[in-house]
Motif scaffolding. Structure first.
Motif, PDB file in Angstrom:
ATOM      1  N   ASP A 130       0.824  -1.198   0.000  1.00 37.45           N
ATOM      2  CA  ASP A 130       0.000   0.000   0.000  1.00 37.45           C
ATOM      3  C   ASP A 130       0.868   1.262   0.000  1.00 37.45           C
ATOM      4  OD1 ASP A 130      -2.641   1.346   0.328  1.00 37.45           O
ATOM      5  OD2 ASP A 130      -1.776   1.950   2.241  1.00 37.45           O
ATOM      6  N   MET A 324      -6.281  -3.115   5.902  1.00 31.77           N
ATOM      7  CA  MET A 324      -6.231  -4.405   5.220  1.00 31.77           C
ATOM      8  C   MET A 324      -5.691  -5.494   6.131  1.00 31.77           C
ATOM      9  SD  MET A 324      -5.141  -3.734   1.259  1.00 31.77           S
ATOM     10  CE  MET A 324      -3.846  -2.517   1.496  1.00 31.77           C
ATOM     11  N   TYR A 328      -7.855  -8.731   7.336  1.00 32.28           N
ATOM     12  CA  TYR A 328      -7.338 -10.028   6.922  1.00 32.28           C
ATOM     13  C   TYR A 328      -7.142 -10.949   8.129  1.00 32.28           C
ATOM     14  CZ  TYR A 328      -3.960 -13.483   5.270  1.00 32.28           C
ATOM     15  OH  TYR A 328      -3.302 -14.656   4.998  1.00 32.28           O
ATOM     16  N   ILE A 351     -11.276  -5.082  -1.987  1.00 29.92           N
ATOM     17  CA  ILE A 351     -10.636  -4.156  -1.052  1.00 29.92           C
ATOM     18  C   ILE A 351     -10.789  -2.767  -1.658  1.00 29.92           C
ATOM     19  CG2 ILE A 351      -8.549  -3.560   0.213  1.00 29.92           C
ATOM     20  CD1 ILE A 351      -7.622  -6.359   0.004  1.00 29.92           C
ATOM     21  N   PHE A 399     -14.668  -6.377   2.816  1.00 25.22           N
ATOM     22  CA  PHE A 399     -13.635  -7.273   2.304  1.00 25.22           C
ATOM     23  C   PHE A 399     -14.226  -8.664   2.099  1.00 25.22           C
ATOM     24  CE2 PHE A 399     -11.829  -4.100   5.071  1.00 25.22           C
ATOM     25  CZ  PHE A 399     -10.651  -3.677   4.451  1.00 25.22           C
TER      26      PHE A 399
END
Length: 447
Positions: A130, A324, A328, A351, A399
Motif C-alpha cells: 500500500d 487491510m 485479513y 478491497i 472485504f
C-alpha cells in the motif's frame, strides 16, 4: 466477474494459468511478461518508504504538528493543473522504483514480519504494498519546480494480487518493484512485483495491481494526473489491460445485489435451501431445523474493535494497509474458528476504500462466514467507523476472503433474506475463481 483478487499459484508442470485461485505453473519470469525496466536499479529500504512520502507531502512525524503541516499544504493549490492537457506526459520507467525488505540481514525487522509457523505475515506485506503504491504514483506526478507535491494520492482499491511462490521465508531478503501502468484523468493503476532472494538470485513471489486516485493538496477534491505514454508493445498491452480492468469493475458494480435482484438460478438456490430447513413434523414456514453438518450463518461471526490512535498515513488518517491487515487477520481467525483447523488464504476480493478513517475514530470490524463448499470458506468482513462523540456508524470497507481448510467444513445456512443475499454474494466471489485449488500447505500463505 472477478474483482480485486488475491490469487495463489502453486508450482508445478505446465504454464502459469491466469485467473483467480490456486493454479499450477513454473515461475519463469521471462515467460510471464514481467515488466523489467532497470534490473540494476538501486533499492531503498522499506523503512524509508513512508519517510520519503512524508517528505514529498511535507507531513511531520510529530502528531502535534499535523495541523500546521496541513495549513502549509493549502499554499500548494496554485501548482494544481487546471486540466490534464497542461501536464507533461510521463513514461512507465519514470515511476519505476525498487524497495528492499532485508529480512535476512536485520533480525529486528524480521521479528515484525514473523509468524509462529516461521513464515512471513502476509498482513505486513499488504501494508508495504500500500505504501509503495502511493510512492510510485508520486514519482509519476513529480513536479521538479515544487519542493512538495500538491497532490494527495490515496488508495482507491486493490484490484488483484497474484502469488507465484509456494512459501515466504522470514530469513531471506525481499525486494519490491513497481511502476504506473495505466492512467485516467484523476486515477492511476499501479503494477507491483515482489521477489525473494534464493541463493544469489531474486525469484518472483507476487504480482499486484492497485488503483490510486489523486486529490487536491487538502484531500478535498479530485485532481488531474500526468498522462502516460507507452513506449513498446509490452507497455501498450499493459495500458490496454488497465482499460479492460476499469470496464470489468464497472460491469461488476452494475450487477451488484444491492442494485439488482438475484438471477433465477440464484433465487432457486435460496428457495431450495429454505425448504431443506423446514421441520417435516410441522406444516409451517416458521419452524426451521438445521440440516446435519450445517451451521446457521448468524453463528459464524467474530468482531473486533480498534481505537484509531495516531498510527496514521501522511494525511493524518489511518492508512489503508493497516485496515487491510486488521481485516485479513480477523477473517483468518473466523475461518480458523469455523473450520476447526488452520486455514490458508486463497483469494481476497473487494478491497475498496469507500471512506477514509479519521484518527481518533472507533473502528468496528465484523467478520462472518457467508458461503462454504467442501473445504472452502468464504468470509466477509464489514468495516465501519464512529467518532467518540457520535454513535452513528459509517461503512468504510467491505472485504471478501476465500480460505481453504485442511479438512471439509460444515455448510453455512442463511435464515433471513438479508443473510441470503450475503450467501449469494459470497457464492459469486467464490465462483469467480478460475478453477479448483489443491490443498498444499507449502504453497499457501498464512497471516
Amino acid at each position: 466477474m472477478r474483482r480485486a483478487a488475491l490469487r495463489l499459484c502453486a508450482l508445478g508442470k505446465g504454464q502459469l494459468t491466469p485467473g483467480r485461485g490456486l493454479t499450477q505453473g513454473p515461475q519463469n519470469p521471462k515467460k510471464q511478461g514481467i515488466f523489467h525496466i532497470h534490473e540494476a536499479c538501486s533499492s531503498i529500504h522499506v523503512n524509508h518508504v513512508r519517510d520519503k512520502l512524508r517528505e514529498i507531502v511535507g507531513a511531520s512525524t510529530n502528531w502535534r504538528d499535523h495541523v500546521k503541516a496541513m495549513e502549509e499544504r493549502k499554499l500548494l493549490h496554485s501548482f494544481l493543473a487546471k486540466s490534464q492537457d497542461g501536464l507533461p506526459p510521463r513514461r512507465m520507467k519514470d515511476s519505476y522504483i525498487e524497495v528492499l525488505l532485508p529480512l535476512g540481514s536485520e533480525p529486528e525487522l524480521r521479528e515484525k514480519y514473523l509468524t509462529v509457523q516461521n513464515t512471513v505475515r502476509f498482513g505486513r506485506i499488504l501494508e508495504d504494498l500500500d505504501s509503495l503504491g502511493v510512492l510510485i504514483c508520486y514519482m509519476h506526478n513529480k513536479i521538479h519546480s515544487a519542493k512538495m507535491s500538491p497532490l494527495s494520492i490515496v488508495t482507491a482499491l486493490v484490484d488483484k494480487i497474484d502469488m507465484c511462490k509456494k512459501s515466504l521465508s522470514p530469513e531471506q531478503d525481499i525486494k519490491f518493484s513497481g511502476h504506473v501502468s495505466w492512467v485516467g484523468k484523476t486515477s492511476m493503476e499501479v503494477k507491483m512485483q515482489m521477489f525473494q532472494l534464493h541463493g544469489d538470485e531474486f525469484c518472483p513471489v507476487l504480482d499486484a495491481t492497485f488503483v490510486m486516485v489523486a486529490r487536491d493538496s487538502e484531500n478535498k477534491g479530485p485532481a488531474f494526473v500526468n498522462p502516460l505514454i507507452p513506449e513498446s508493445p509490452e507497455e501498450e498491452e499493459l495500458f490496454r489491460q488497465g482499460e479492460l480492468n476499469k470496464g470489468r469493475r464497472i460491469a461488476f458494480s452494475s450487477t451488484s445485489l444491492l442494485k439488482m435482484a438475484p438471477s433465477a438460478e440464484e433465487r432457486t438456490t435460496i428457495h431450495e435451501m429454505f425448504l431443506s430447513t423446514l421441520d417435516p413434523k410441522t406444516i409451517s414456514f416458521r419452524s426451521r431445523v438445521l440440516p446435519s453438518n450445517a451451521v446457521w450463518m448468524e453463528n459464524s461471526k467474530l468482531k473486533s474493535l480498534e481505537i484509531c490512535h495516531p498510527q496514521r498515513n501522511i494525511f493524518n488518517r489511518i492508512f489503508g494497509g493497516f485496515l487491510m491487515r486488521k481485516a485479513y487477520e480477523l477473517a483468518w481467525a473466523t475461518a480458523c474458528s469455523f473450520g476447526g483447523s488452520r486455514p490458508f488464504v486463497v483469494a481476497v476480493d473487494d478491497i475498496m476504500f469507500q471512506k477514509p478513517v479519521e484518527v481518533g475514530s472507533l473502528l468496528f470490524l465484523s467478520s462472518q462466514v457467508c458461503f462454504t463448499q467442501n473445504n472452502y470458506i468464504q468470509v466477509r468482513v464489514h468495516s465501519e467507523v464512529a467518532s467518540l462523540q457520535e454513535k452513528q456508524h459509517t461503512t468504510t470497507n467491505v472485504f471478501h476472503f476465500t480460505f481453504m481448510s485442511e479438512k471439509e467444513v460444515p455448510l453455512v445456512f442463511p435464515k433471513t433474506y438479508g443473510e441470503s443475499m450475503l450467501y449469494l454474494d459470497g457464492q459469486r466471489h467464490f465462483n469467480s475463481m478460475s478453477g479448483p485449488a489443491t490443498l498444499r500447505k507449502d504453497y499457501l500463505v498464512e497471516p
